[in-house]
Write an enzyme that holds these catalytic residues in place. Structure first.
Site, PDB file in Angstrom:
ATOM      1  N   GLU A 123      -3.994   7.424  -5.364  1.00 37.14           N
ATOM      2  CA  GLU A 123      -4.177   6.718  -6.624  1.00 37.14           C
ATOM      3  C   GLU A 123      -5.488   7.123  -7.286  1.00 37.14           C
ATOM      4  O   GLU A 123      -6.482   7.307  -6.597  1.00 37.14           O
ATOM      5  CB  GLU A 123      -4.160   5.205  -6.388  1.00 37.14           C
ATOM      6  CG  GLU A 123      -2.836   4.700  -5.851  1.00 37.14           C
ATOM      7  CD  GLU A 123      -2.838   3.201  -5.553  1.00 37.14           C
ATOM      8  OE1 GLU A 123      -1.794   2.681  -5.131  1.00 37.14           O
ATOM      9  OE2 GLU A 123      -3.897   2.554  -5.716  1.00 37.14           O
ATOM     10  N   ARG A 148       0.848  -1.189   0.000  1.00 40.05           N
ATOM     11  CA  ARG A 148       0.000   0.000   0.000  1.00 40.05           C
ATOM     12  C   ARG A 148       0.886   1.242   0.000  1.00 40.05           C
ATOM     13  O   ARG A 148       1.909   1.300   0.694  1.00 40.05           O
ATOM     14  CB  ARG A 148      -0.915   0.021   1.235  1.00 40.05           C
ATOM     15  CG  ARG A 148      -2.038  -1.003   1.212  1.00 40.05           C
ATOM     16  CD  ARG A 148      -3.072  -0.674   0.143  1.00 40.05           C
ATOM     17  NE  ARG A 148      -4.171  -1.639   0.130  1.00 40.05           N
ATOM     18  CZ  ARG A 148      -4.198  -2.727  -0.605  1.00 40.05           C
ATOM     19  NH1 ARG A 148      -3.183  -3.012  -1.403  1.00 40.05           N
ATOM     20  NH2 ARG A 148      -5.241  -3.538  -0.575  1.00 40.05           N
ATOM     21  N   HIS A 182      -1.038  -0.206  -9.886  1.00 36.85           N
ATOM     22  CA  HIS A 182      -1.676  -1.071  -8.887  1.00 36.85           C
ATOM     23  C   HIS A 182      -2.310  -2.300  -9.555  1.00 36.85           C
ATOM     24  O   HIS A 182      -3.512  -2.544  -9.458  1.00 36.85           O
ATOM     25  CB  HIS A 182      -2.731  -0.298  -8.091  1.00 36.85           C
ATOM     26  CG  HIS A 182      -3.022  -0.914  -6.752  1.00 36.85           C
ATOM     27  ND1 HIS A 182      -3.422  -0.179  -5.671  1.00 36.85           N
ATOM     28  CD2 HIS A 182      -2.979  -2.198  -6.323  1.00 36.85           C
ATOM     29  CE1 HIS A 182      -3.608  -0.962  -4.627  1.00 36.85           C
ATOM     30  NE2 HIS A 182      -3.338  -2.201  -5.007  1.00 36.85           N
TER      31      HIS A 182
END
Length: 319
Positions: A267, A238, A286
């Protein structure tokens, strides 16, 4: 009246078909755009179930405004977007998708490590931009991976899977975890280390820890200064675990050699983010669990869990 389900991202019809046979299903129309907060709040107010993404904020406000809500199925192994305490107080079941994505995420993590160390992305651009005019002994020379030391922060199932891959490269594996895993040490031949020892001795530092109050902001200037100046930093966990400003400065000063990042503090990341301007950074959007097989498996598990809860049964995975 049938229970209603709201899905916060457009999913394949084949995935949601089993739910449509028995329930009212409503789905956000976009595949690559997050559902706006006001729309999510409105839809949740009358929903019996939500199928959510990691980008959806399922907080106390939303949960309290959703009197019919019985289950939230999060399309991720992580759940830092959900207020678990509020959900427990309100009797709402929270499900995630562990295990199904373990090996796929480990594949991506190790691929990111290799791409960063061997400068794969730089080399690809070099050829495609027409810069390859001759051969030279140190052209785009990177760093070896085999027989090096990898330090894994977070020895959960994904950490174990990465350790198995590292052993295939004859790497020495150190790990740091909230609790020691003696069985894993025996089975995989890995060594427990304090965080300081892991940082100072590792050639590759790989972050796979969950985001919580103990890990948020864990990597600051102090941690990067402990690392070797030839070390590669990989974050596939993360973004908020790492101070991006501290990482940027560490790279610019040469405190570490490079970074491979699949996650960021905010993000999606803005195209003019300073980390993206550094040649020694490999950045991904991601996609740790993003293989077709695994993403379909995750979706199917969410559907299975929602169906189970709405039918009064125990879900396969819950928090």
């Amino acid at each position: 009246m049938k229970p209603s389900i709201y899905i916060t991202r457009k999913l394949p019809e084949s995935i949601i078909a089993p739910l449509q046979k028995e329930f009212e299903v409503d789905m956000w129309e976009h595949e690559d755009v997050s559902v706006p907060r006001d729309v999510l709040l409105h839809k949740a107010e009358s929903a019996s179930a939500l199928l959510t993404m990691l980008s959806d904020k399922i907080d106390r406000e939303l949960l309290q405004r959703s009197p019919s809500l019985r289950v939230v199925a999060n399309l991720a192994v992580g759940h830092d977007n959900i207020d678990l305490e509020a959900a427990k107080e309100l009797g709402i079941t929270i499900c995630n998708t562990p295990d199904v994505l373990t090996e796929t995420t480990a594949d991506l993590t190790f691929a990111l490590l290799m791409a960063t160390a061997r400068r794969i992305v730089e080399a690809d651009r070099y050829v495609k931009e027409g810069k390859w005019k001759s051969w030279s002994p140190l052209l785009l020379a990177g760093l070896d991976i085999h027989h090096k030391t990898i330090g894994i922060l977070g020895m959960g199932s994904i950490g174990e899977a990465v350790a198995r891959r590292a052993k295939g490269f004859n790497m020495n594996v150190l790990y740091h975890n909230r609790s020691r895993k003696y069985a894993v040490e025996q089975d995989l031949g890995v060594q427990y280390a304090t965080l300081e020892k892991l940082l100072t001795q590792s050639d590759f530092v790989v972050v796979l820890a969950p985001l919580n109050e103990d890990t948020e902001g864990m990597f600051q200037e102090e941690q990067f200064l402990l690392m070797k100046n030839t070390a590669i930093f990989i974050n596939a966990a993360r973004g908020p675990i790492v101070s991006e400003e501290a990482l940027e400065q560490a790279l610019k000063r040469g405190d570490i050699a490079g970074a491979g990042l699949d996650v960021f503090e905010a993000e999606p990341i803005d195209a003019d983010h300073p980390l993206l301007k550094l040649h020694q950074v490999v950045a991904l959007p991601h996609i740790g669990s993003s293989s077709k097989e695994t993403r379909y498996g995750m979706m199917a598990l969410c559907v299975e869990n929602i169906h189970a809860v709405l039918k009064g049964k125990k879900p396969s995975t819950s928090l």
